[in-house]
Design a protein around this motif. Sequence first.
Motif, PDB file in Angstrom:
ATOM      1  N   LEU A 126      74.283  26.182  78.426  1.00 59.93           N
ATOM      2  CA  LEU A 126      73.909  24.784  78.618  1.00 59.93           C
ATOM      3  C   LEU A 126      72.479  24.732  79.136  1.00 59.93           C
ATOM      4  O   LEU A 126      72.177  25.293  80.187  1.00 59.93           O
ATOM      5  N   THR A 127      71.603  24.047  78.393  1.00 62.76           N
ATOM      6  CA  THR A 127      70.224  23.852  78.837  1.00 62.76           C
ATOM      7  C   THR A 127      70.123  22.476  79.474  1.00 62.76           C
ATOM      8  O   THR A 127      70.496  21.475  78.864  1.00 62.76           O
ATOM      9  N   THR A 128      69.641  22.426  80.709  1.00 65.89           N
ATOM     10  CA  THR A 128      69.635  21.173  81.466  1.00 65.89           C
ATOM     11  C   THR A 128      68.259  20.518  81.454  1.00 65.89           C
ATOM     12  O   THR A 128      67.225  21.190  81.385  1.00 65.89           O
ATOM     13  N   TYR A 129      68.275  19.168  81.539  1.00 66.93           N
ATOM     14  CA  TYR A 129      67.051  18.363  81.572  1.00 66.93           C
ATOM     15  C   TYR A 129      67.222  17.259  82.606  1.00 66.93           C
ATOM     16  O   TYR A 129      68.314  16.693  82.738  1.00 66.93           O
ATOM     17  N   PRO A 130      66.165  16.885  83.311  1.00 71.04           N
ATOM     18  CA  PRO A 130      66.265  15.808  84.300  1.00 71.04           C
ATOM     19  C   PRO A 130      66.446  14.457  83.613  1.00 71.04           C
ATOM     20  O   PRO A 130      66.124  14.300  82.432  1.00 71.04           O
ATOM     21  N   PRO A 131      66.947  13.452  84.338  1.00 74.98           N
ATOM     22  CA  PRO A 131      67.168  12.131  83.748  1.00 74.98           C
ATOM     23  C   PRO A 131      65.933  11.549  83.073  1.00 74.98           C
ATOM     24  O   PRO A 131      66.050  10.866  82.044  1.00 74.98           O
ATOM     25  N   GLY A 132      64.757  11.823  83.618  1.00 73.52           N
ATOM     26  CA  GLY A 132      63.537  11.263  83.048  1.00 73.52           C
ATOM     27  C   GLY A 132      63.213  11.753  81.651  1.00 73.52           C
ATOM     28  O   GLY A 132      62.397  11.146  80.943  1.00 73.52           O
ATOM     29  N   ASP A 133      63.843  12.859  81.229  1.00 65.70           N
ATOM     30  CA  ASP A 133      63.601  13.397  79.883  1.00 65.70           C
ATOM     31  C   ASP A 133      64.460  12.712  78.828  1.00 65.70           C
ATOM     32  O   ASP A 133      64.332  13.019  77.635  1.00 65.70           O
ATOM     33  N   GLY A 134      65.332  11.793  79.257  1.00 71.46           N
ATOM     34  CA  GLY A 134      66.260  11.164  78.319  1.00 71.46           C
ATOM     35  C   GLY A 134      65.609  10.513  77.115  1.00 71.46           C
ATOM     36  O   GLY A 134      66.016  10.760  75.967  1.00 71.46           O
ATOM     37  N   PRO A 135      64.577   9.672  77.290  1.00 74.20           N
ATOM     38  CA  PRO A 135      63.953   9.024  76.126  1.00 74.20           C
ATOM     39  C   PRO A 135      63.374  10.014  75.120  1.00 74.20           C
ATOM     40  O   PRO A 135      63.507   9.825  73.904  1.00 74.20           O
ATOM     41  N   GLN A 136      62.754  11.082  75.620  1.00 73.69           N
ATOM     42  CA  GLN A 136      62.201  12.087  74.702  1.00 73.69           C
ATOM     43  C   GLN A 136      63.312  12.841  73.986  1.00 73.69           C
ATOM     44  O   GLN A 136      63.224  13.114  72.774  1.00 73.69           O
ATOM     45  N   LEU A 137      64.378  13.154  74.713  1.00 69.88           N
ATOM     46  CA  LEU A 137      65.515  13.830  74.084  1.00 69.88           C
ATOM     47  C   LEU A 137      66.187  12.920  73.051  1.00 69.88           C
ATOM     48  O   LEU A 137      66.724  13.396  72.048  1.00 69.88           O
ATOM     49  N   ALA A 138      66.139  11.603  73.292  1.00 70.22           N
ATOM     50  CA  ALA A 138      66.717  10.661  72.341  1.00 70.22           C
ATOM     51  C   ALA A 138      66.008  10.745  70.997  1.00 70.22           C
ATOM     52  O   ALA A 138      66.638  10.623  69.935  1.00 70.22           O
ATOM     53  N   GLN A 139      64.696  10.956  71.005  1.00 72.82           N
ATOM     54  CA  GLN A 139      63.960  11.117  69.753  1.00 72.82           C
ATOM     55  C   GLN A 139      64.432  12.347  68.998  1.00 72.82           C
ATOM     56  O   GLN A 139      64.595  12.316  67.767  1.00 72.82           O
ATOM     57  N   LEU A 140      64.668  13.431  69.716  1.00 70.22           N
ATOM     58  CA  LEU A 140      65.190  14.645  69.075  1.00 70.22           C
ATOM     59  C   LEU A 140      66.585  14.403  68.526  1.00 70.22           C
ATOM     60  O   LEU A 140      66.924  14.866  67.430  1.00 70.22           O
ATOM     61  N   ALA A 141      67.413  13.658  69.277  1.00 69.24           N
ATOM     62  CA  ALA A 141      68.754  13.335  68.803  1.00 69.24           C
ATOM     63  C   ALA A 141      68.691  12.495  67.540  1.00 69.24           C
ATOM     64  O   ALA A 141      69.482  12.690  66.596  1.00 69.24           O
ATOM     65  N   LEU A 142      67.752  11.554  67.494  1.00 69.49           N
ATOM     66  CA  LEU A 142      67.595  10.709  66.309  1.00 69.49           C
ATOM     67  C   LEU A 142      67.205  11.541  65.092  1.00 69.49           C
ATOM     68  O   LEU A 142      67.732  11.344  63.987  1.00 69.49           O
ATOM     69  N   GLN A 143      66.303  12.490  65.282  1.00 71.14           N
ATOM     70  CA  GLN A 143      65.899  13.364  64.183  1.00 71.14           C
ATOM     71  C   GLN A 143      67.080  14.186  63.677  1.00 71.14           C
ATOM     72  O   GLN A 143      67.264  14.371  62.466  1.00 71.14           O
ATOM     73  N   THR A 144      67.904  14.671  64.608  1.00 70.41           N
ATOM     74  CA  THR A 144      69.082  15.449  64.224  1.00 70.41           C
ATOM     75  C   THR A 144      70.063  14.600  63.436  1.00 70.41           C
ATOM     76  O   THR A 144      70.602  15.028  62.401  1.00 70.41           O
ATOM     77  N   LEU A 145      70.300  13.380  63.906  1.00 75.14           N
ATOM     78  CA  LEU A 145      71.244  12.491  63.239  1.00 75.14           C
ATOM     79  C   LEU A 145      70.729  12.075  61.863  1.00 75.14           C
ATOM     80  O   LEU A 145      71.507  11.913  60.924  1.00 75.14           O
ATOM     81  N   THR A 146      69.417  11.918  61.736  1.00 74.01           N
ATOM     82  CA  THR A 146      68.829  11.584  60.440  1.00 74.01           C
ATOM     83  C   THR A 146      69.035  12.717  59.446  1.00 74.01           C
ATOM     84  O   THR A 146      69.357  12.484  58.277  1.00 74.01           O
ATOM     85  N   ALA A 147      68.850  13.947  59.907  1.00 77.64           N
ATOM     86  CA  ALA A 147      68.993  15.107  59.022  1.00 77.64           C
ATOM     87  C   ALA A 147      70.452  15.455  58.748  1.00 77.64           C
ATOM     88  O   ALA A 147      70.770  16.037  57.703  1.00 77.64           O
ATOM     89  N   HIS A 148      71.346  15.082  59.676  1.00 79.14           N
ATOM     90  CA  HIS A 148      72.753  15.478  59.539  1.00 79.14           C
ATOM     91  C   HIS A 148      73.677  14.276  59.778  1.00 79.14           C
ATOM     92  O   HIS A 148      74.383  14.212  60.796  1.00 79.14           O
ATOM     93  N   PRO A 149      73.682  13.315  58.863  1.00 74.43           N
ATOM     94  CA  PRO A 149      74.527  12.124  59.065  1.00 74.43           C
ATOM     95  C   PRO A 149      76.016  12.441  59.108  1.00 74.43           C
ATOM     96  O   PRO A 149      76.804  11.633  59.580  1.00 74.43           O
ATOM     97  N   GLN A 150      76.409  13.640  58.651  1.00 77.32           N
ATOM     98  CA  GLN A 150      77.828  14.021  58.689  1.00 77.32           C
ATOM     99  C   GLN A 150      78.352  14.113  60.120  1.00 77.32           C
ATOM    100  O   GLN A 150      79.577  14.096  60.337  1.00 77.32           O
ATOM    101  N   LEU A 151      77.459  14.197  61.101  1.00 77.68           N
ATOM    102  CA  LEU A 151      77.889  14.226  62.501  1.00 77.68           C
ATOM    103  C   LEU A 151      78.622  12.950  62.884  1.00 77.68           C
ATOM    104  O   LEU A 151      79.379  12.924  63.854  1.00 77.68           O
ATOM    105  N   LEU A 152      78.411  11.908  62.107  1.00 79.74           N
ATOM    106  CA  LEU A 152      79.070  10.632  62.385  1.00 79.74           C
ATOM    107  C   LEU A 152      80.581  10.711  62.159  1.00 79.74           C
ATOM    108  O   LEU A 152      81.335   9.878  62.673  1.00 79.74           O
ATOM    109  N   ARG A 153      81.029  11.717  61.404  1.00 74.79           N
ATOM    110  CA  ARG A 153      82.460  11.818  61.091  1.00 74.79           C
ATOM    111  C   ARG A 153      83.331  11.906  62.340  1.00 74.79           C
ATOM    112  O   ARG A 153      84.494  11.542  62.296  1.00 74.79           O
ATOM    113  N   ARG A 154      82.772  12.400  63.428  1.00 79.61           N
ATOM    114  CA  ARG A 154      83.580  12.574  64.623  1.00 79.61           C
ATOM    115  C   ARG A 154      83.970  11.238  65.249  1.00 79.61           C
ATOM    116  O   ARG A 154      84.891  11.188  66.050  1.00 79.61           O
TER     117      ARG A 154
END
Length: 404
Positions: free
Chosen positions: A170-198
Motif C-alpha cells: 500500500l502506497t500512502t498519500y496525504p489528504p492534500g494529494d487527493g485532487p492530483q490523484l483524482a486526475q490519475l484515477a480519471l486517466q485510468t478510468l478513461t483507459a479501462h472503462p471495464q472497471l465500471l463493471r464492479r
Amino acid sequence: MEHSDSRTALPHIARLVARSGELKSELVAFAHSPRFARRLDARLQQAADRLGFLDEAMAIDTIDHFVLQHRLADGSSVLERFAAQRRPPLSEDERAMLLGWREVVEAVFEVQDFQGEAVVLHNLLDGLSYRVHSNLGRRALGKLSTGMFVAGRIVPVHPDTDAWLVSGNLTTYPPGDGPQLAQLALQTLTAHPQLLRRNPEMLRTAWQMQAEARADLIEVFGTDILVLDPGEAPRRMREYHRHRQERALAQLDDESPAQVIHHGPSLDELSALPEELCDADTVAVIFDETEGLCFYADFGHLDALFTDPALARDRTYLSRLRQYLNDDSVAPIAIRRLVQRHPDNADAVFRALLRKPTFTWERDGEDLLRRRKAEHFAREPLPSITPVGTRLAQLLRTQARKAR
C-alpha cells in the motif's frame, strides 16, 4: 455504496485472514521455485528497467502481480498451478479462498473509516467502499489515517464473504494529494472503462446516459446514422454538441453525475477530423445502441457498392469491404448497417467478395462476422459513456480550481 459483511461472523473472518497469510506465504515460495524463477526474475528486471531502480514496494507488487495475474504458456497462472498441485491437497474451502484471489481490485482509495481490525477504503474508480483486512494484522494498517489516500491492490478474503484483503504493497498519500490523484484515477478510468463493471448501479447509469445521448442525436438529425463529406462532419457534430450542452444546462438541478467520460470519438467541438477520416471519401457517424458513437471512413463508398452490386467488378470496392471485414477496430454493426440499408443486394455483394455463389446473408452472415471478428464477440459490451462517481468528481473540481 459499501461492500460490507453482515453475513459472516467476525471471528470467522479473523480465522480466514490468518489462514490467508499462511497460504500466501506458501504461494510466494512456490512462485520462487526453480520452475518459475526465470520468468519471475525477468518480470522484476522489466520493472527495474521501467523505473531505473527497483525498491522493495515495487518488488512486492511485481511479485504479487506475477503470482496472481501473469499468464503462463498454457494460459494458467501461478496461483492456479499452486491450487491444483499443492501437497497435501488443499481443502475445498481453502481452494475456494485461493482461487477467489484472482479477482484483483487495483485502484486509488480514500481512507474512510476503521472498523475493528479492518479499514474501510473508498475506491475512486468504481465508487464502491471495501472493508479491508491485512494478513499481517491490524498493525500493518497503522500507517493509515482517515482522509488520506492509498494506491494498492486488494483481493477477496473468501468468495463467501464481502471482506477484502490487502495484496501487495500500500502506497500512502496525504489528504492534500487527493485532487492530483483524482486526475490519475480519471486517466485510468478513461483507459479501462471495464472497471465500471464492479458497480452495477453506475453501469446501469452509463447505459442510460448512452441511450439519452443517442436519442439526442436522433432528435437533431432524425436518424442514428449520417453519411457525410469529411468537410461537413465537424459542423454537424458541433450542431449535435450544442444541442447536448443546452440539454445539460436545462438539467443542472437534476441529480445526475457531475462528470462523464466519453470513449471513442469526442463529443467536444471538433475543429478537424483525424487524418484517416480527412482522407476518406465519406465519413459515417453511427450512434448504435450498444457500440455507442462511432465514425467509419469510406462508408459511402461501400454504401454505393451495396446499392449497385455490379460495382463489385471494380476491385477497389471489394478491397474496402474486405478491410472492414478483417479490421478488428471496425465493429460488426458497420457491416450490419450496410446490409440493413440494402437487404436485397447483400447476398450478391458477399458472393462476389467471398467467391461463394451459395452464400446468403440470412443463413451465413452472422457466422461470417463471428469468424472474422472473433475478438469483438469475445468482449463484453460496455457503454461508451462512463459516469464519474460523486467523490471523484468532487476531487476533480478541486483540481480544476487549483489549475485556474
